[in-house]
Write an enzyme that holds these catalytic residues in place. Sequence first.
Site, PDB file in Angstrom:
ATOM      1  N   HIS A 138     -13.317   2.085  -0.027  1.00  0.00           N
ATOM      2  CA  HIS A 138     -13.228   1.014   0.980  1.00  0.00           C
ATOM      3  C   HIS A 138     -13.791  -0.306   0.459  1.00  0.00           C
ATOM      4  O   HIS A 138     -14.168  -1.178   1.244  1.00  0.00           O
ATOM      5  CB  HIS A 138     -14.024   1.348   2.271  1.00  0.00           C
ATOM      6  CG  HIS A 138     -13.500   2.509   3.048  1.00  0.00           C
ATOM      7  ND1 HIS A 138     -14.332   3.390   3.704  1.00  0.00           N
ATOM      8  CD2 HIS A 138     -12.238   2.929   3.287  1.00  0.00           C
ATOM      9  CE1 HIS A 138     -13.593   4.313   4.307  1.00  0.00           C
ATOM     10  NE2 HIS A 138     -12.326   4.060   4.068  1.00  0.00           N
ATOM     11  N   ASN A 149       0.869  -1.170   0.000  1.00  0.00           N
ATOM     12  CA  ASN A 149       0.000   0.000   0.000  1.00  0.00           C
ATOM     13  C   ASN A 149       0.910   1.225   0.000  1.00  0.00           C
ATOM     14  O   ASN A 149       1.450   1.606   1.037  1.00  0.00           O
ATOM     15  CB  ASN A 149      -0.901  -0.020   1.233  1.00  0.00           C
ATOM     16  CG  ASN A 149      -1.908   1.116   1.234  1.00  0.00           C
ATOM     17  OD1 ASN A 149      -1.838   2.017   0.400  1.00  0.00           O
ATOM     18  ND2 ASN A 149      -2.834   1.081   2.173  1.00  0.00           N
ATOM     19  N   GLU A 180      -7.788  -6.059   4.439  1.00  0.00           N
ATOM     20  CA  GLU A 180      -7.720  -5.710   3.018  1.00  0.00           C
ATOM     21  C   GLU A 180      -6.522  -6.381   2.342  1.00  0.00           C
ATOM     22  O   GLU A 180      -6.585  -6.763   1.179  1.00  0.00           O
ATOM     23  CB  GLU A 180      -7.647  -4.183   2.865  1.00  0.00           C
ATOM     24  CG  GLU A 180      -8.954  -3.537   3.281  1.00  0.00           C
ATOM     25  CD  GLU A 180      -8.840  -2.061   3.602  1.00  0.00           C
ATOM     26  OE1 GLU A 180      -9.191  -1.256   2.747  1.00  0.00           O
ATOM     27  OE2 GLU A 180      -8.419  -1.710   4.715  1.00  0.00           O
ATOM     28  N   ARG A 209     -13.606  14.816   7.696  1.00  0.00           N
ATOM     29  CA  ARG A 209     -14.486  15.091   6.547  1.00  0.00           C
ATOM     30  C   ARG A 209     -15.914  15.327   7.023  1.00  0.00           C
ATOM     31  O   ARG A 209     -16.386  14.642   7.924  1.00  0.00           O
ATOM     32  CB  ARG A 209     -14.475  13.920   5.565  1.00  0.00           C
ATOM     33  CG  ARG A 209     -13.128  13.660   4.914  1.00  0.00           C
ATOM     34  CD  ARG A 209     -13.283  12.612   3.812  1.00  0.00           C
ATOM     35  NE  ARG A 209     -11.988  12.166   3.351  1.00  0.00           N
ATOM     36  CZ  ARG A 209     -11.578  10.893   3.404  1.00  0.00           C
ATOM     37  NH1 ARG A 209     -12.362   9.940   3.887  1.00  0.00           N
ATOM     38  NH2 ARG A 209     -10.392  10.572   2.948  1.00  0.00           N
ATOM     39  N   ARG A 226      -2.462  -1.977  -3.661  1.00  0.00           N
ATOM     40  CA  ARG A 226      -3.737  -1.300  -3.452  1.00  0.00           C
ATOM     41  C   ARG A 226      -3.758  -0.021  -4.289  1.00  0.00           C
ATOM     42  O   ARG A 226      -2.815   0.760  -4.251  1.00  0.00           O
ATOM     43  CB  ARG A 226      -3.874  -0.937  -1.977  1.00  0.00           C
ATOM     44  CG  ARG A 226      -5.111  -0.163  -1.712  1.00  0.00           C
ATOM     45  CD  ARG A 226      -5.192   0.261  -0.271  1.00  0.00           C
ATOM     46  NE  ARG A 226      -6.457   0.926  -0.067  1.00  0.00           N
ATOM     47  CZ  ARG A 226      -6.666   1.857   0.856  1.00  0.00           C
ATOM     48  NH1 ARG A 226      -5.700   2.197   1.671  1.00  0.00           N
ATOM     49  NH2 ARG A 226      -7.842   2.424   0.975  1.00  0.00           N
ATOM     50  N   ARG A 271     -11.216   8.240  19.922  1.00  0.00           N
ATOM     51  CA  ARG A 271     -10.898   8.019  21.351  1.00  0.00           C
ATOM     52  C   ARG A 271     -10.937   9.340  22.122  1.00  0.00           C
ATOM     53  O   ARG A 271     -11.477   9.408  23.226  1.00  0.00           O
ATOM     54  CB  ARG A 271      -9.521   7.356  21.499  1.00  0.00           C
ATOM     55  CG  ARG A 271      -9.546   5.880  21.162  1.00  0.00           C
ATOM     56  CD  ARG A 271      -8.170   5.334  20.990  1.00  0.00           C
ATOM     57  NE  ARG A 271      -7.553   5.901  19.791  1.00  0.00           N
ATOM     58  CZ  ARG A 271      -6.549   5.369  19.127  1.00  0.00           C
ATOM     59  NH1 ARG A 271      -6.006   4.261  19.559  1.00  0.00           N
ATOM     60  NH2 ARG A 271      -6.063   5.933  18.045  1.00  0.00           N
TER      61      ARG A 271
HETATM   62  P1  AMP Z   1      -8.657   3.389  11.188  1.00  0.00           P
HETATM   63  O1  AMP Z   1      -8.747   4.552  10.256  1.00  0.00           O
HETATM   64  O2  AMP Z   1      -9.421   2.194  10.762  1.00  0.00           O
HETATM   65  O3  AMP Z   1      -7.251   3.078  11.611  1.00  0.00           O
HETATM   66  O4  AMP Z   1      -9.377   3.879  12.555  1.00  0.00           O
HETATM   67  C1  AMP Z   1      -8.921   4.960  13.291  1.00  0.00           C
HETATM   68  C2  AMP Z   1     -10.009   5.396  14.267  1.00  0.00           C
HETATM   69  O5  AMP Z   1     -10.287   4.302  15.179  1.00  0.00           O
HETATM   70  C3  AMP Z   1      -9.618   6.590  15.130  1.00  0.00           C
HETATM   71  O6  AMP Z   1     -10.688   7.529  15.176  1.00  0.00           O
HETATM   72  C4  AMP Z   1      -9.449   5.969  16.503  1.00  0.00           C
HETATM   73  O7  AMP Z   1      -9.760   6.857  17.531  1.00  0.00           O
HETATM   74  C5  AMP Z   1     -10.464   4.849  16.470  1.00  0.00           C
HETATM   75  N1  AMP Z   1     -10.219   3.884  17.528  1.00  0.00           N
HETATM   76  C6  AMP Z   1      -9.174   3.048  17.690  1.00  0.00           C
HETATM   77  N2  AMP Z   1      -9.272   2.373  18.872  1.00  0.00           N
HETATM   78  C7  AMP Z   1     -10.401   2.807  19.471  1.00  0.00           C
HETATM   79  C8  AMP Z   1     -11.073   2.520  20.699  1.00  0.00           C
HETATM   80  N3  AMP Z   1     -10.574   1.655  21.550  1.00  0.00           N
HETATM   81  N4  AMP Z   1     -12.225   3.162  20.957  1.00  0.00           N
HETATM   82  C9  AMP Z   1     -12.732   4.070  20.099  1.00  0.00           C
HETATM   83  N5  AMP Z   1     -12.157   4.387  18.932  1.00  0.00           N
HETATM   84  C10 AMP Z   1     -11.011   3.782  18.617  1.00  0.00           C
END
Ligand code: AMP
Length: 397
Positions: free
Chosen positions: A180, A7, A383, A241, A91, A285
Amino acid sequence: MKILVINSGSSSIKYQLINMEDESVLAKGLVERIGIEGSRLEQENSDGNEFEIVQDIPDHEVGMELVVNSLTDGDKGVISSVDEIEAVGHRVVQGGDSFDKSVVVTDEVKKEIDRWASLAPLHNPANLMGVEVCEKLMPHATQVVTFDSAFHQSMPEEVYMYALPYELYEKHSIRRYGAHGTSHKFVANQVAKEIGKDVEDLKIITCHLGNGASVTAVKNGKSYDTSMGLTPLEGLVMGTRCGDIDPAIVPFVMDKEDLSPQEMDHLMNKESGLLGVSGISSDMRDIIEGAENNDKAKLAYNMFVYRVKKYIGSYVAAMNGVDAMVFTAGIGENAIGLREDICADLDYLGIKLDAEKNNVRGKAIEISTDDSKVKIFIIPTNEELVIARDTKELVAN
Ligand code: AMP
């Protein structure tokens, strides 16, 4: 057969070397800060061996060379020669309506990736650079590309068209393409396996909730509708976004704030969403933590949840029902309370979440109550595995 999955981003290369005999990951790693100060590679091998290399990485070619060296290194590597890599799966974000499946790279394919860069200016050129560097460094290996947009090519015309003058579609290819796709396809197929039915006999709503987020209605194994559009800006509230807004806001804000098209684009893509509403962070988070004593963070959270709920309801209508729902990606896999809030008050649709089963992170598991008509799952997305499987199939053929 060993397949390298790549990627390639504008300043990073994520990679996984997969042994297709048992689909195990031999090593995975990340090259980051390419072309900027502090560039480095980190790799983790299947035996738990982890290492980091900090050195100047001025461009993708040097970055890819470092990847190959790290995989084949006598001490730290996992293979003895680059020749063991039979194929490379890449990708690619945007394939427009030129590709409805993964393909072996040819000059024509590369031209198309370049042509669709107008819709993914940050991603497609970087993806293509990854392909070209791998062709140079691994001329023996078959190069395959998997498009994020390909899965959504099955959307019907009335779903993918915008009600703008038709000539804009003819002249500029303006329509919905979605994104996605690799993730939505993977989790939908996994759900079918978990239920023990053919995906072609199911209606599934897949919620890919990460920093970028989208929902897809998967009808009979095919994407029927998805929340992202011409670009990933449409649909859900995301990290930065805005998702769906009244399009009239665009010229109105540009006029009032004296913004150029590029500045307006930046505002909607980088300064909006969770970050824009809360004013504190784009990271879920932080939003969840902040919501305890910050009204704007609470509002951002509530808007995120409400938008997902609204899409779920509309996709139940679009598909005339739903058999299963699935949560995936960073937020979908980990945010326990948020999954509960999304599923709250959907029992009219037969969607009932079991709070106890739901008290888990990042595990493939069913989380609906025994009497829920709609089965609800968490499925960690993968993925890379989809790209590797597609690559293997194309090499075999
Ligand atoms: P991704 O783009 O799939 O890597 O997801 C990133 C998002 O997942 C971010 O907004 C993180 O805050 C959220 N995330 C990761 N771990 C947690 C958690 N334990 N609780 C809530 N959100 C989370």
